[in-house]
Write a protein that holds these residues in place. Sequence first.
Motif, mmCIF file in Angstrom:
data_model
loop_
_atom_site.group_PDB
_atom_site.id
_atom_site.type_symbol
_atom_site.label_atom_id
_atom_site.label_comp_id
_atom_site.label_asym_id
_atom_site.label_seq_id
_atom_site.Cartn_x
_atom_site.Cartn_y
_atom_site.Cartn_z
ATOM 1 N N CYS A 169 49.663 -29.835 7.001
ATOM 2 C CA CYS A 169 48.792 -30.270 5.901
ATOM 3 C C CYS A 169 47.785 -29.151 5.652
ATOM 4 C CB CYS A 169 48.069 -31.565 6.274
ATOM 5 S SG CYS A 169 49.081 -33.045 6.083
ATOM 6 N N PRO A 170 47.887 -28.418 4.531
ATOM 7 C CA PRO A 170 47.061 -27.225 4.327
ATOM 8 C C PRO A 170 45.623 -27.518 3.939
ATOM 9 C CG PRO A 170 48.428 -27.630 2.410
ATOM 10 C CD PRO A 170 48.823 -28.661 3.440
ATOM 11 N N GLY A 171 45.298 -28.742 3.610
ATOM 12 C CA GLY A 171 43.964 -29.067 3.101
ATOM 13 C C GLY A 171 44.004 -29.160 1.588
ATOM 14 N N GLY A 172 43.284 -30.143 1.051
ATOM 15 C CA GLY A 172 43.267 -30.340 -0.395
ATOM 16 C C GLY A 172 44.510 -31.018 -0.920
ATOM 17 N N GLY A 173 45.320 -31.565 -0.020
ATOM 18 C CA GLY A 173 46.546 -32.234 -0.444
ATOM 19 C C GLY A 173 46.335 -33.714 -0.675
ATOM 20 N N THR A 174 47.349 -34.346 -1.253
ATOM 21 C CA THR A 174 47.273 -35.776 -1.561
ATOM 22 C C THR A 174 48.300 -36.586 -0.800
ATOM 23 O OG1 THR A 174 48.750 -35.446 -3.459
ATOM 24 C CG2 THR A 174 46.379 -35.324 -3.870
ATOM 25 N N SER A 175 49.029 -35.959 0.111
ATOM 26 C CA SER A 175 50.002 -36.696 0.916
ATOM 27 C C SER A 175 50.203 -35.991 2.247
ATOM 28 C CB SER A 175 51.342 -36.821 0.171
ATOM 29 O OG SER A 175 51.897 -35.540 -0.065
ATOM 30 N N ASP A 176 50.708 -36.744 3.204
ATOM 31 C CA ASP A 176 50.992 -36.209 4.540
ATOM 32 C C ASP A 176 52.320 -35.463 4.461
ATOM 33 O OD1 ASP A 176 51.552 -35.682 7.166
ATOM 34 O OD2 ASP A 176 51.104 -37.686 7.908
ATOM 35 N N VAL A 177 52.254 -34.124 4.424
ATOM 36 C CA VAL A 177 53.471 -33.305 4.247
ATOM 37 C C VAL A 177 53.953 -32.711 5.566
ATOM 38 C CG1 VAL A 177 52.953 -32.741 1.848
ATOM 39 C CG2 VAL A 177 52.068 -31.270 3.668
ATOM 40 N N VAL A 178 53.394 -33.178 6.696
ATOM 41 C CA VAL A 178 53.827 -32.649 7.990
ATOM 42 C C VAL A 178 55.308 -32.942 8.200
ATOM 43 C CG1 VAL A 178 53.578 -32.869 10.493
ATOM 44 C CG2 VAL A 178 51.554 -32.792 9.040
ATOM 45 N N ASN A 179 56.043 -31.930 8.635
ATOM 46 C CA ASN A 179 57.478 -32.064 8.899
ATOM 47 C C ASN A 179 57.753 -31.492 10.284
ATOM 48 O OD1 ASN A 179 60.180 -32.526 8.609
ATOM 49 N ND2 ASN A 179 60.555 -30.818 7.225
ATOM 50 N N CYS A 180 58.485 -32.245 11.091
ATOM 51 C CA CYS A 180 58.725 -31.868 12.478
ATOM 52 C C CYS A 180 60.208 -31.944 12.800
ATOM 53 C CB CYS A 180 57.977 -32.811 13.430
ATOM 54 S SG CYS A 180 56.245 -33.112 13.019
#
Length: 340
Positions: free
Chosen positions: A178-189
């Motif tokens: 999550c780079p900051g300033g986002g609107t959704s949880d984009v973490v991918n593992c």
Amino acid sequence: VCHSQATTLATCPGGGTSDVVNCSCNAGYIGDGFVCTECAAGTYQSRSKCLNCTVCDAHATTSGSCPAGGTSNAVTCACNAGYVMDGIGCTQCAAGTYQSDSQCLSCTVCDAHATTLTSCPAGGTFNAVKCSCNAGYTGDGIAVGTGCTPCPQGTYQSGNTCSSCRVCHSQATTLATCPGGGTSDVVNCSCNAGYIGDGFVCTECAAGTYQSGSKCLNCTVCGAHATTSGSCPAGGTSNAISCTCNAGYIGSGVGGSGCTQCAAGKYQSDSQCLSCTVCDAHATRSGSCPAGGTSNAITCACNAGYVGDGAVGGSGCTQCAAGTYQSDSQCLSCTVCDAH
């Protein structure tokens, strides 16, 4: 004689030498008492004059009235909604301001990272501006309030709060953050080698299994008559087990029926069961070929008077003809006597 709309202040008592009559015009009238003129509608009597009553601005509401014969300025003016008194009239509050009591106040100014949802048109009577922080930001959206703050790295904007993004499992690799300033949880593992799961929960493949794609598959189990090579520890990524049938057996070596014993009369040679030698009818057999053997232990020897390898399918055993005799592996000619 005093005017009909005048009050007699002094009269002639008689025996006088001059006209001492004194008059005063009544309220709402002006003159010397002998001639009295009513103040017209729209004016009022103030001492010896008729003064004009107040005239309200075009953008004001008039209260009270000024009828003929009045003695006071009964007119009051109130600027209409959205207007304020500027000393001589009513001035409209400009766009970006609104009328509050007797003032034009500035409307809210939205933060640089906010969207203005509603505006403040000219002549407004309340602060109509509404601000909403842009995607990825939180706050009241107002420049002089909390403004709009970007959600920091590791969080994302959810409603009017910054929620924490998920964290990858200790046995997973983070592919996206999550780079900051986002609107959704984009973490991918992605689970590490030897583990399966969605990357947020990773489970190790147990001993005896191995990771293949998104599954833990069972490693090979060798049969009872096979030898196991290699191992399948927990967290493995390949089926490292290989099976070899024991001596006297053939097959894949895998599972309960993976190895078949070579039957009596046969012997195991590499991956085949080959038939042991069968001796000719005129040969004597030595050795045996039991079940599960690994070599052809049968030998054949032709009987006396016969020559050959002694084996069926080979040269067999051939009887020496009349006039010959068997010597080792040959038929030799017998002696021929002289004619005398």
